[in-house]
Design a protein around this motif. Structure first.
Motif, short mmCIF file in Angstrom:
data_model
loop_
_atom_site.label_atom_id
_atom_site.label_comp_id
_atom_site.label_asym_id
_atom_site.label_seq_id
_atom_site.Cartn_x
_atom_site.Cartn_y
_atom_site.Cartn_z
N ARG A 35 31.39 54.82 -3.11
CA ARG A 35 30.46 54.30 -2.11
C ARG A 35 29.27 53.62 -2.79
N ARG A 74 21.55 44.18 0.93
CA ARG A 74 22.12 44.08 -0.41
C ARG A 74 21.47 42.95 -1.20
N HIS A 86 26.70 51.54 0.05
CA HIS A 86 27.30 50.25 -0.30
C HIS A 86 26.48 49.08 0.21
N TYR A 104 29.77 49.79 -3.75
CA TYR A 104 29.96 48.81 -2.67
C TYR A 104 31.23 48.99 -1.85
N ALA A 105 31.86 50.17 -1.91
CA ALA A 105 33.01 50.39 -1.04
C ALA A 105 32.55 51.15 0.20
N ARG A 126 23.26 48.82 -0.46
CA ARG A 126 22.04 48.75 -1.27
C ARG A 126 22.32 48.08 -2.61
N PRO A 127 21.38 47.30 -3.09
CA PRO A 127 21.55 46.68 -4.42
C PRO A 127 21.17 47.66 -5.52
N VAL A 128 21.78 48.83 -5.45
CA VAL A 128 21.43 49.93 -6.35
C VAL A 128 22.73 50.51 -6.89
#
Ligand SMILES: Nc1ncnc2c1ncn2[C@@H]1O[C@H](COP(=O)(O)OP(=O)(O)OP(=O)(O)O)[C@@H](O)[C@H]1O
Ligand SMILES: [Mg+2]
Lengths: 378, 306
Positions: free
Chosen positions: B208, A6, A81, B211-212, A83-85
């Motif tokens: 998802r 992340r 979740h 970030y969940a 990934r910085p995407v």
């Protein structure tokens, strides 16, 4: 590995990425590099694999081959979740049970940001929706929902922001407005934007780099002006703007030009503007580069007889549809600069000419034949 | 339709096409006309009996003539009923509450699997959930008595392993709650399935993407999206379960597992002079459930349900 992906940063790199669904290859050995902070547009017809490509970058789909990297970090196989995407979905996909503010704060909350609500308010200000923060998504117009979706993604300051035809559902006026707004936000926050669209005008006006995709592959990639000026395949020649095409055989060279014979007419193509240097070539020239004459022009050498089949006056320009000796239909745009414009009618015999430095040559492939045929049929 | 037509006709400036006033009036009456059959039905079979029940609950016995009553406002019936059968009320609520929780625990994963994972098996699973309705409720409950009986494999195995403290499953609260859970399970599964099936899978992907992880997505997106179904399912399970007497009758003991329904049943049909008590119990149960449900819906309700 899973925890720090992340934090990955840098250019987005796809290396030989392939996605096969059962017996169908949606994305075929695709490689590209998107420089950090650039606005990249992925342009292509319906079903060519644009959404699938984005989903593999987001982690919602895993490639069957190849790697996805951000900078030096390999993120292939990680979960969405991790990934910085973030994605702005084609359908917005706003959570109906949460208010606008809660929707935007969803990401920061999951990342345990202490000031999630304040971040959300800032992001809503960026998209000029602060006054609607307490509403539910169902109480917003399409354009407002789209901006909420954008805020919900931007608020996370992801390394890569994916936009999957986010303007598809909007009317033309709102679309233009949102294009400007998107561009402003991108330059303000400086994130890498990957914008998927099948509207070539949208791709050209917004992006630093446009990649034209067809059947799971990238046909050509580059700055919009270059894509328009010098297409490298017949598909690009017709998907980005329009082109007048003809299949010919190369006869020799003349200085810096290749000479080819296209249905009994000799045409010249600058050597650096042709992908092909012997054998069969697909000759092309853009409609606005072609001049129309009532009699054979003298001295140009690059001319061809044609018959007018349709004339449409559009104000600043007139569009002529003509049939050239090969039987293909060509289009010619003439700017209405003269006080007394030439008045042509369907059935008139004319001559076409163009500056050979504008011509280009691409390989003769199935797409090209089809494109030429499609023009025939027009 | 009518308004759009009227508007375009007005724009066209054609007075001939302006619809007559009667059109508007007819539209005003239509909803009431549509309500008539339902209202008649409700009045005949719900309101009238309810009023009768209410008046029965306030009647008094003719002294010295058991089984004969006269019209009265005898609130004492309620005092008697609640003081002698309060424990049955509590038991009913506890059993129904427990069965509702168990139903939810079983139904949610099942509905989730049907909605998102079953693929072409989805319809088969749906039919399996509904299939028990093809047999009578009573018969199926009697079948459960066989399954839980002392000499059936389940009880025998548990006994052999010394896992059954009292030695029996039937005649205990466990059997009653198991029966309630079994009988009302479809009423929990179907509404939850419907709301999950309607939930946009792209919303789960959005969760998802934001970030969940899977569990957080379940908690923050999936379950809230299924809330209308969960609310409907818990109500459809809890309300009839609280008033049920068949399971306690067939699977429970004669003393320690009686629910309010059983008391009402016996007061009405076996105890001489029990009519007012039975009626008072029925009215009390109705009011209790109404209050509980209103509180619950207030707390968890969504606009879609109310
Ligand atoms: N889950 C799947 N299973 C099988 N085939 C799929 C699946 N998802 C996509 N495809 C196929 O892959 C191809 C590319 O799909 P994709 O959604 O990426 O197209 P697209 O370029 O986004 O098109 P559009 O502009 O219409 O959105 C399509 O032919 C599609 O039918
Ligand atoms: Mg798509």
């Amino acid at each position: 590995m899973a925890t720090n992906t992340r934090e990955a940063h840098g250019d987005l790199v796809l290396e030989n990425v392939t996605k096969e669904f059962a017996d169908f290859t949606a994305v075929d050995d695709l490689s590209l590099v998107v420089p950090r902070g650039s606005f990249f547009a992925l342009l292509g017809p319906s079903g060519c694999g644009k959404t699938t490509t984005l989903r593999m970058v987001a982690g919602l789909e895993q490639p069957t081959g190849g790697r996805v990297l951000i900078g030096e970090t390999d993120i292939t196989g990680t979960r969405p979740h991790e990934r910085p995407v973030n994605t702005v979905f084609q359908s917005y996909a706003l959570f109906p049970h949460l208010t606008v503010r809660e929707n935007v704060a969803f990401g920061p909350k999951r990342r345990k940001a202490a000031d999630a609500m304040r971040l959300a308010d800032d992001a809503l200000e960026l998209v000029q929706l602060s006054h609607l923060a307490a509403r539910k998504p169902g109480q917003l117009s399409g354009g407002q929902q789209q901006r909420v979706a954008l805020a919900r993604a931007v608020v996370n300051q992801p390394e890569v922001l994916l936009l999957d035809e986010p303007l598809g559902a909007l009317d033309l006026k709102l679309r233009r407005q949102m294009q400007v707004e998107l561009k402003r936000i991108q330059s303000e926050v400086g994130l890498t934007f990957i914008h998927v669209t099948h509207d070539q005008e949208e791709a050209m006006t917004m992006a630093d780099t446009v990649a034209v995709m067809n059947r799971g592959r990238i046909e050509q990639m580059g700055p919009p002006e270059r894509l328009y000026d010098l297409p490298q395949t017949a598909f690009v020649a017709n998907f980005v703007g329009q082109s007048n095409l003809g299949v010919g055989r190369i006869h020799g060279t003349d200085g810096d030009f290749i000479v080819a014979e296209v249905s009994d007419t000799k045409v010249r193509i600058p050597k650096q503007r042709s992908e092909i240097h012997d054998g069969q070539v697909m000759f092309g020239v853009r409609p606005e580069k072609v001049r129309i004459h009532e009699s054979q022009p003298v001295g140009t050498g690059n001319d061809v007889r044609a018959v007018v089949t349709d004339v449409s006056f559009t104000g600043v320009a007139t569009q002529y549809l003509v049939t050239v000796p090969s039987g293909a239909n060509w289009t010619v745009y003439e700017q209405n600069l003269d006080v007394e414009p030439i008045s042509l009618r369907p059935g008139d015999d004319v001559w076409l000419s163009w500056d050979p430095t504008h011509a280009f040559g691409v390989p003769v492939d199935e797409d090209g034949r089809k494109a030429a045929l499609a023009e025939d049929g027009a | 339709m009518t308004t759009a037509f009227a508007a375009s006709a007005r724009e066209a400036g054609d007075p001939q096409l302006t619809p007559p006033r009667r059109g508007g009036r007819r539209r005003g009456w239509t909803p009431y006309l549509l309500l008539v059959p339902g209202l008649l039905w409700l009045t005949l079979f719900f309101i009238v009996p309810l009023v009768q029940l209410g008046s029965a609950s306030l009647q008094s016995q003719w002294p010295g003539a058991p089984g004969y009553y006269y019209r009265d406002v005898n609130v004492g019936n309620y005092v008697d009923a609640l003081s002698s059968y309060g424990v049955h009320f509590l038991r009913s609520l506890a059993y129904a509450g427990l069965a509702t929780v168990l139903c939810f625990v079983i139904a949610f994963p099942l509905a989730y699997a049907m909605a998102f994972k079953a693929g072409r098996w989805r319809n088969v699973m749906l039919i399996l959930v509904v299939a028990p309705f093809f047999t009578s409720f009573i018969l199926r409950t009697i079948a459960w008595r066989q399954i839980l009986a002392d000499d059936a494999p389940l009880a025998r195995t548990l006994n052999a392993l010394h896992l059954l403290p009292g030695g029996h499953i039937t005649e205990t609260w466990v059997a009653v709650v198991a029966g309630l859970t079994y009988n009302f399970l479809p009423f929990m599964v179907l509404p939850i399935y419907t709301s999950l099936e309607r939930a946009d899978p792209r919303l789960l992907e959005a969760g998802r993407d934001l970030y969940a992880d899977r569990l957080t997505t379940l908690r923050t997106v999936t379950i809230p999206l299924a809330a209308p179904g969960i609310l409907a399912g818990t109500l459809l399970t809890f309300i009839p379960a609280a008033g049920d007497y068949v399971n306690a009758e067939l699977l429970g003991s004669d003393t320690s597992t009686k629910m309010v329904g059983n008391v009402i049943n016996s007061q009405f049909f076996t105890v001489l002079g029990g009519y007012p008590t039975a009626a008072a119990l029925s009215i009390s149960l109705m009011i209790l459930i109404l209050v509980l449900v209103l509180g619950y819906v207030r707390r968890f309700g969504t606009e879609e349900v109310l």
